[in-house]
Design a protein around this motif. Structure first.
Motif, mmCIF file in Angstrom:
data_model
loop_
_atom_site.group_PDB
_atom_site.id
_atom_site.type_symbol
_atom_site.label_atom_id
_atom_site.label_comp_id
_atom_site.label_asym_id
_atom_site.label_seq_id
_atom_site.Cartn_x
_atom_site.Cartn_y
_atom_site.Cartn_z
ATOM 1 N N ARG A 255 0.861 -1.175 0.000
ATOM 2 C CA ARG A 255 0.000 0.000 0.000
ATOM 3 C C ARG A 255 0.903 1.232 0.000
ATOM 4 N NH1 ARG A 255 -3.890 0.706 4.107
ATOM 5 N NH2 ARG A 255 -5.222 1.575 2.509
ATOM 6 N N PHE A 256 0.552 2.224 -0.828
ATOM 7 C CA PHE A 256 1.361 3.443 -0.873
ATOM 8 C C PHE A 256 0.487 4.662 -1.085
ATOM 9 C CE2 PHE A 256 0.997 2.521 -5.364
ATOM 10 C CZ PHE A 256 1.080 3.750 -6.001
ATOM 11 N N GLY A 257 1.006 5.795 -0.639
ATOM 12 C CA GLY A 257 0.304 7.061 -0.775
ATOM 13 C C GLY A 257 1.020 8.118 0.035
ATOM 14 N N GLU A 258 0.289 9.159 0.400
ATOM 15 C CA GLU A 258 0.876 10.231 1.193
ATOM 16 C C GLU A 258 1.172 9.759 2.618
ATOM 17 O OE1 GLU A 258 -0.592 14.590 2.376
ATOM 18 O OE2 GLU A 258 -0.738 14.136 0.228
ATOM 19 N N LYS A 259 0.213 9.050 3.226
ATOM 20 C CA LYS A 259 0.402 8.487 4.562
ATOM 21 C C LYS A 259 -0.349 7.157 4.627
ATOM 22 C CE LYS A 259 1.976 8.358 8.683
ATOM 23 N NZ LYS A 259 3.310 7.798 8.741
ATOM 24 N N VAL A 260 0.388 6.082 4.922
ATOM 25 C CA VAL A 260 -0.186 4.739 4.976
ATOM 26 C C VAL A 260 0.051 4.181 6.370
ATOM 27 C CG1 VAL A 260 -0.117 2.410 3.993
ATOM 28 C CG2 VAL A 260 0.309 4.395 2.524
ATOM 29 N N TYR A 261 -0.987 3.621 6.960
ATOM 30 C CA TYR A 261 -0.880 3.118 8.329
ATOM 31 C C TYR A 261 -0.738 1.606 8.420
ATOM 32 C CZ TYR A 261 -2.184 7.852 9.417
ATOM 33 O OH TYR A 261 -2.206 9.227 9.502
ATOM 34 N N SER A 262 -1.168 0.880 7.397
ATOM 35 C CA SER A 262 -1.119 -0.576 7.451
ATOM 36 C C SER A 262 -0.924 -1.141 6.048
ATOM 37 C CB SER A 262 -2.426 -1.122 8.035
ATOM 38 O OG SER A 262 -2.516 -2.517 7.866
ATOM 39 N N PRO A 263 -0.194 -2.254 5.928
ATOM 40 C CA PRO A 263 -0.027 -2.869 4.618
ATOM 41 C C PRO A 263 -1.176 -3.810 4.241
ATOM 42 C CG PRO A 263 1.253 -4.075 6.220
ATOM 43 C CD PRO A 263 0.631 -2.897 6.948
ATOM 44 N N LEU A 264 -2.070 -4.068 5.172
ATOM 45 C CA LEU A 264 -3.074 -5.100 4.950
ATOM 46 C C LEU A 264 -4.221 -4.634 4.064
ATOM 47 C CD1 LEU A 264 -3.147 -6.662 8.514
ATOM 48 C CD2 LEU A 264 -1.760 -7.312 6.534
ATOM 49 N N ILE A 265 -4.612 -5.528 3.156
ATOM 50 C CA ILE A 265 -5.671 -5.254 2.187
ATOM 51 C C ILE A 265 -6.802 -6.247 2.433
ATOM 52 C CG2 ILE A 265 -6.254 -5.215 -0.268
ATOM 53 C CD1 ILE A 265 -3.213 -4.738 -0.785
ATOM 54 N N GLY A 266 -8.000 -5.719 2.611
ATOM 55 C CA GLY A 266 -9.161 -6.581 2.815
ATOM 56 C C GLY A 266 -9.816 -6.952 1.490
ATOM 57 N N GLU A 267 -10.792 -7.838 1.560
ATOM 58 C CA GLU A 267 -11.540 -8.221 0.363
ATOM 59 C C GLU A 267 -12.186 -6.990 -0.253
ATOM 60 O OE1 GLU A 267 -14.215 -11.513 0.831
ATOM 61 O OE2 GLU A 267 -12.693 -12.707 1.861
ATOM 62 N N GLY A 268 -12.089 -6.878 -1.578
ATOM 63 C CA GLY A 268 -12.689 -5.767 -2.301
ATOM 64 C C GLY A 268 -11.954 -4.451 -2.168
ATOM 65 N N GLU A 269 -10.683 -4.477 -1.724
ATOM 66 C CA GLU A 269 -9.943 -3.233 -1.493
ATOM 67 C C GLU A 269 -8.742 -3.012 -2.415
ATOM 68 O OE1 GLU A 269 -8.832 -3.089 2.629
ATOM 69 O OE2 GLU A 269 -10.893 -2.837 3.306
ATOM 70 N N ALA A 270 -8.293 -4.017 -3.147
ATOM 71 C CA ALA A 270 -7.096 -3.872 -3.983
ATOM 72 C C ALA A 270 -7.409 -3.071 -5.247
ATOM 73 C CB ALA A 270 -6.533 -5.235 -4.361
ATOM 74 N N ASP A 271 -6.622 -2.041 -5.490
ATOM 75 C CA ASP A 271 -6.753 -1.260 -6.720
ATOM 76 C C ASP A 271 -6.231 -2.065 -7.904
ATOM 77 O OD1 ASP A 271 -7.636 1.539 -5.856
ATOM 78 O OD2 ASP A 271 -5.965 1.128 -4.492
ATOM 79 N N VAL A 272 -5.151 -2.819 -7.657
ATOM 80 C CA VAL A 272 -4.550 -3.648 -8.701
ATOM 81 C C VAL A 272 -4.127 -4.975 -8.082
ATOM 82 C CG1 VAL A 272 -2.727 -3.848 -10.459
ATOM 83 C CG2 VAL A 272 -3.615 -1.586 -9.861
ATOM 84 N N ILE A 273 -4.413 -6.051 -8.800
ATOM 85 C CA ILE A 273 -3.856 -7.367 -8.461
ATOM 86 C C ILE A 273 -2.956 -7.764 -9.612
ATOM 87 C CG2 ILE A 273 -4.311 -9.831 -8.127
ATOM 88 C CD1 ILE A 273 -6.922 -9.101 -6.759
ATOM 89 N N VAL A 274 -1.732 -8.169 -9.276
ATOM 90 C CA VAL A 274 -0.806 -8.690 -10.272
ATOM 91 C C VAL A 274 -0.678 -10.183 -10.002
ATOM 92 C CG1 VAL A 274 1.504 -8.590 -11.248
ATOM 93 C CG2 VAL A 274 0.474 -6.535 -10.286
ATOM 94 N N ALA A 275 -1.154 -10.985 -10.942
ATOM 95 C CA ALA A 275 -1.126 -12.437 -10.784
ATOM 96 C C ALA A 275 -0.016 -13.026 -11.650
ATOM 97 C CB ALA A 275 -2.472 -13.037 -11.162
ATOM 98 N N PHE A 276 0.951 -13.635 -10.989
ATOM 99 C CA PHE A 276 2.082 -14.234 -11.679
ATOM 100 C C PHE A 276 1.718 -15.593 -12.288
ATOM 101 C CE2 PHE A 276 5.974 -11.790 -10.280
ATOM 102 C CZ PHE A 276 5.272 -10.728 -9.752
ATOM 103 N N GLU A 277 0.563 -16.125 -11.898
ATOM 104 C CA GLU A 277 0.060 -17.408 -12.400
ATOM 105 C C GLU A 277 -1.459 -17.270 -12.447
ATOM 106 O OE1 GLU A 277 -1.122 -21.564 -12.749
ATOM 107 O OE2 GLU A 277 -1.832 -20.122 -11.283
ATOM 108 N N LYS A 278 -2.091 -17.763 -13.530
ATOM 109 C CA LYS A 278 -3.500 -17.430 -13.759
ATOM 110 C C LYS A 278 -4.489 -18.051 -12.775
ATOM 111 C CE LYS A 278 -3.822 -20.553 -17.733
ATOM 112 N NZ LYS A 278 -3.993 -20.559 -19.194
#
Length: 190
Positions: A53-76
């Motif tokens: 997670r990145f931005g101006e100020k980030v408090y936690s790296p954890l991403i909940g369901e339905g929260e990822a802006d981008v998913i990069v899948a190395f395997e389909k």
């Protein structure tokens, strides 16, 4: 505004290295960044995820369901496994690449043949390419993680930052040329 990214794949694909390069680059360019690794059974080809997670100020790296802006899948199939974490309107970058789990190799399960089609039916923004083929044409199949990283960088709109210097700072000199080519090629694919 904070951006949430989820890297998913199989142990040995270079997911953690790609996440580390992205994270170090974003920090270098002034973003607050948090990263969390989940190795799973990485040493046995099991599922591996990294949350960034990145931005101006980030408090936690954890991403909940339905929260990822981008998913990069190395395997389909890993893309299908983690798709519930992608937010509505998010982007899915998928490596059209197969790594058979042990259960498929021993005949207990069958690898699905319509994964990409189902992903496209359920996600509006899907970028699909075979990063292994791209990396192989560049001269080293192991650079597929950096090809995928390049596509992510383009999808995030941060391609104008000096990623070449970040590659040089994070990889041995003998790996600079191939990975600089890989990141640039990946940026063309997104």
């Amino acid at each position: 505004m904070t951006k949430s990214l989820l890297f998913v794949g199989v142990g040995g694909q270079g997911i953690i290295l790609a996440s580390k390069i992205l994270t170090e680059g974003l920090v270098k360019f002034g973003f607050d960044v948090k990263m969390s690794e989940v190795h799973g059974m990485a040493q046995r080809g099991g599922s591996v995820t990294t949350q960034v997670r990145f931005g101006e100020k980030v408090y936690s790296p954890l991403i909940g369901e339905g929260e990822a802006d981008v998913i990069v899948a190395f395997e389909k199939v890993e893309a299908a496994r983690w798709i519930k974490y992608l937010k509505k309107g998010g982007t899915l970058v998928v490596n059209d690449y197969e790594i058979y789990p042990q259960s498929v190799l021993v005949g207990q399960e069958v690898y699905p043949d319509d994964v990409i089609q189902k992903l496209k039916e359920n996600v509006e923004n899907v970028v699909v390419f075979n990063a292994a083929e791209v990396a192989e044409k560049l001269g080293n199949i192991k650079a597929q993680n950096i090809v995928l990283l390049g596509a992510l960088i383009k999808a995030l709109g941060v391609e104008n930052l000096d990623w070449e210097s970040v590659i040089k700072e994070n990889l041995p000199e003998k790996m600079h040329d191939i990975n600089i080519k890989a990141i640039k090629e990946g940026m063309k694919l997104s």
